[in-house]
Scaffold this motif. Structure first.
Motif, PDB file in Angstrom:
ATOM      1  N   PHE A  52      -1.649   6.199  -4.141  1.00 41.88           N
ATOM      2  CA  PHE A  52      -0.813   5.455  -5.084  1.00 41.88           C
ATOM      3  C   PHE A  52      -1.027   5.930  -6.517  1.00 41.88           C
ATOM      4  O   PHE A  52      -0.076   6.183  -7.244  1.00 41.88           O
ATOM      5  N   ARG A 107       0.234   9.703  -7.248  1.00 40.68           N
ATOM      6  CA  ARG A 107       1.698   9.797  -7.301  1.00 40.68           C
ATOM      7  C   ARG A 107       2.261   9.156  -8.565  1.00 40.68           C
ATOM      8  O   ARG A 107       3.172   9.684  -9.199  1.00 40.68           O
ATOM      9  N   ARG A 156       8.327   0.669 -16.126  1.00 42.84           N
ATOM     10  CA  ARG A 156       8.588  -0.323 -15.082  1.00 42.84           C
ATOM     11  C   ARG A 156       9.574   0.221 -14.068  1.00 42.84           C
ATOM     12  O   ARG A 156       9.435  -0.010 -12.863  1.00 42.84           O
ATOM     13  N   ILE A 205       7.706   2.688 -11.898  1.00 42.34           N
ATOM     14  CA  ILE A 205       6.825   1.993 -10.950  1.00 42.34           C
ATOM     15  C   ILE A 205       7.635   1.406  -9.801  1.00 42.34           C
ATOM     16  O   ILE A 205       7.235   1.481  -8.636  1.00 42.34           O
ATOM     17  N   GLU A 214       6.886   2.461  -6.010  1.00 46.51           N
ATOM     18  CA  GLU A 214       6.445   1.503  -4.987  1.00 46.51           C
ATOM     19  C   GLU A 214       7.445   1.450  -3.832  1.00 46.51           C
ATOM     20  O   GLU A 214       7.067   1.349  -2.674  1.00 46.51           O
ATOM     21  N   GLN A 244       9.300   3.913  -2.863  1.00 47.40           N
ATOM     22  CA  GLN A 244       9.132   5.147  -2.087  1.00 47.40           C
ATOM     23  C   GLN A 244       7.928   5.079  -1.150  1.00 47.40           C
ATOM     24  O   GLN A 244       8.019   5.483   0.011  1.00 47.40           O
ATOM     25  N   LEU A 245       6.827   4.538  -1.632  1.00 46.15           N
ATOM     26  CA  LEU A 245       5.608   4.551  -0.821  1.00 46.15           C
ATOM     27  C   LEU A 245       5.548   3.425   0.209  1.00 46.15           C
ATOM     28  O   LEU A 245       4.702   3.453   1.099  1.00 46.15           O
ATOM     29  N   THR A 246       6.420   2.437   0.091  1.00 48.16           N
ATOM     30  CA  THR A 246       6.334   1.318   1.034  1.00 48.16           C
ATOM     31  C   THR A 246       7.565   1.178   1.920  1.00 48.16           C
ATOM     32  O   THR A 246       7.689   0.179   2.638  1.00 48.16           O
ATOM     33  N   VAL A 255       3.181  -5.878  -8.242  1.00 46.38           N
ATOM     34  CA  VAL A 255       2.959  -4.437  -8.080  1.00 46.38           C
ATOM     35  C   VAL A 255       1.814  -4.223  -7.085  1.00 46.38           C
ATOM     36  O   VAL A 255       0.671  -4.584  -7.364  1.00 46.38           O
ATOM     37  N   LEU A 256       2.127  -3.661  -5.951  1.00 45.46           N
ATOM     38  CA  LEU A 256       1.133  -3.473  -4.897  1.00 45.46           C
ATOM     39  C   LEU A 256      -0.041  -2.611  -5.353  1.00 45.46           C
ATOM     40  O   LEU A 256      -1.198  -2.914  -5.064  1.00 45.46           O
ATOM     41  N   GLY A 257       0.276  -1.546  -6.086  1.00 48.13           N
ATOM     42  CA  GLY A 257      -0.760  -0.629  -6.545  1.00 48.13           C
ATOM     43  C   GLY A 257      -1.861  -1.320  -7.342  1.00 48.13           C
ATOM     44  O   GLY A 257      -3.022  -0.918  -7.291  1.00 48.13           O
ATOM     45  N   ILE A 288      -4.217  -2.955  -4.757  1.00 48.77           N
ATOM     46  CA  ILE A 288      -4.983  -1.927  -4.053  1.00 48.77           C
ATOM     47  C   ILE A 288      -6.082  -1.399  -4.968  1.00 48.77           C
ATOM     48  O   ILE A 288      -7.232  -1.250  -4.567  1.00 48.77           O
ATOM     49  N   LEU A 292       0.731   3.202   5.759  1.00 42.44           N
ATOM     50  CA  LEU A 292       1.058   3.639   4.399  1.00 42.44           C
ATOM     51  C   LEU A 292       0.640   5.089   4.197  1.00 42.44           C
ATOM     52  O   LEU A 292       1.392   5.911   3.674  1.00 42.44           O
ATOM     53  N   SER A 316       2.737   7.574   6.396  1.00 41.66           N
ATOM     54  CA  SER A 316       4.177   7.639   6.123  1.00 41.66           C
ATOM     55  C   SER A 316       4.475   8.165   4.727  1.00 41.66           C
ATOM     56  O   SER A 316       5.630   8.316   4.354  1.00 41.66           O
ATOM     57  N   ALA A 317       3.412   8.440   3.947  1.00 44.28           N
ATOM     58  CA  ALA A 317       3.641   8.884   2.574  1.00 44.28           C
ATOM     59  C   ALA A 317       4.405  10.193   2.561  1.00 44.28           C
ATOM     60  O   ALA A 317       4.029  11.149   3.240  1.00 44.28           O
ATOM     61  N   PRO A 318       5.502  10.244   1.800  1.00 49.06           N
ATOM     62  CA  PRO A 318       6.256  11.493   1.667  1.00 49.06           C
ATOM     63  C   PRO A 318       5.347  12.577   1.106  1.00 49.06           C
ATOM     64  O   PRO A 318       4.454  12.284   0.306  1.00 49.06           O
TER      65      PRO A 318
END
Lengths: 164, 164
Positions: free
Chosen positions: A40, A43, A127, A130, A134, A136-138, B28-30, B33, B156, B159-161
Motif C-alpha cells: 500500500f 504504490r 484525496r 488516494i 485504494e 485499485q488495490l481492493t 482510508v484502509l491504508g 493497515i 490483497l 490480487s495486487a496489479p
DNA sequence: TATTGTTATACTCTATAACTATA
DNA sequence: TATAGTTATAGAGTATAACAATA
C-alpha cells in the motif's frame, strides 16, 4: 464465490516461491501485515510523488484541513506517534508551503496549524489519488470482506495491551 | 458478542480522539493497515532487542535455516524486496556472527547462506518471542477472525496489479 | 512542575544507480 | 547479454534525549 464446488483451494505465499521451504514462516501474521503495508505505502508514494507529498504528510494535511488551528500534540495523540515525529512532518509541510504555524494567543506554548491555499490544492488532488489507489488495490475484495477487514484491524488496534 | 442487544456499537478511531473531526480519514484502509503494522513491528522490536536482531533479520534467519545454502536472490523474490535490500540484512547478520556466506561451487557468482550455531540459537529464541508476541496481540480475535484476516490479507497481496 | 514545541541524533526498512565477477 | 552479489547513497517513518518557553 471461491471457485468450483471442490474443497476451497488454499492460496498461500508458498505458491509464489514453490522451491522454498517456508517452515511455517507464513503463519506469522505480522509478516502478512507488513507485506500488505509495504504494498500500500509504496504504490501510494508513487502516485503522490508528482504532488511532492508523502502518505503521512497527506494524513497530516487532511486533519489540519478539517481542524483548523489544531495543535501538534493532538495529531500526535491521533496517530499514536511521538511529538517530535509529528513535528518532522509539520516542518517539511511548512517548508514546502502547504502549512502555516500561527502561535496560539490563548496558550503561547502551543501553535495552531492552518493550510495554505497551495496546501488545500495539494490535499484535494491527494484525496483523489488516494481514492483511486485504494479502489485499485481492493477491487478483488467483496464489500463484506472490506468491512470485515476494517472491523478486524480496528479490533486489533483497540485491544492492543498498553506499552510496557 | 458485541455487547447488549442494541444495534451493534460501531467502534472507530473517532472514539480515541473525540475532539478531532476526522473528515472520513478513517475510511482510508491504508491508514489502518499502517497503524496496525507499526503496532506489530514496534512491539516485536522491543521483544527482539535483547537478542540483537530485528524482525526482518529474524525472517531471513528463519528461511536460511529451513533452506540451507539459499541464495540472496531467492530471498529477494520471496519477500518482494530488491536484492540490495536483502543484502543489507545479510551483511548485518554476517557481521553479527549469525550467518555465513559460502560461495557456490557450481555457480561462483552465487553465494550460499548458512546459519552459525549462534544464529540457530538466536532463531530458536526469536521464534519463541514471536509466538508470544503474536499471541499477545491477537488474543482479542476469535479463531474465525484470525483466519479471515489471513485470508483477506493474502487475497490483497496476490490480487495486487503488477507494478507500472 | 507539567505541557508544547523544537533540535539533534539514530535506527529500521526500503529503493535506485552503478559497479564487479561470473555465466 | 544476463545474473549474482555488492557498494554507495537516499528517503520515509519512527524513536529517545535534552532543551527552551510558557503555563
Amino acid at each position: 464465490m471461491e471457485g468450483p464446488s471442490v474443497a476451497t483451494a488454499e492460496i498461500t505465499r508458498q505458491s509464489v516461491v514453490p522451491e522454498l521451504d517456508l517452515d511455517d514462516l507464513d503463519s506469522v501474521l505480522g509478516l502478512h501485515i507488513g507485506t500488505v503495508n509495504t504494498l500500500f505505502v509504496s504504490r501510494l508514494e508513487k502516485r503522490l510523488d508528482p504532488l511532492s507529498v508523502t502518505p503521512k504528510q497527506v494524513a497530516i494535511l487532511w486533519l489540519v484541513n478539517a481542524n483548523p488551528g489544531v495543535k501538534q500534540t493532538d495529531l500526535s495523540r491521533f496517530f499514536q506517534i511521538e511529538r517530535p515525529t509529528v513535528h518532522q512532518f509539520v516542518r517539511q509541510l511548512i517548508k514546502n508551503g502547504f502549512l502555516i504555524n500561527e502561535p496560539s494567543k490563548l496558550d503561547r506554548r502551543a501553535g495552531g496549524l492552518w493550510l495554505t491555499d497551495e496546501g488545500r490544492e495539494v490535499l484535494t488532488k491527494s484525496r483523489q489519488a488516494i481514492a483511486e489507489h485504494e479502489e485499485q488495490l481492493t477491487t478483488a475484495l467483496t464489500a463484506r470482506e472490506k468491512s470485515e477487514l476494517f472491523r478486524i484491524l480496528m479490533k486489533l488496534y483497540l485491544s492492543a495491551p498498553a506499552k510496557d
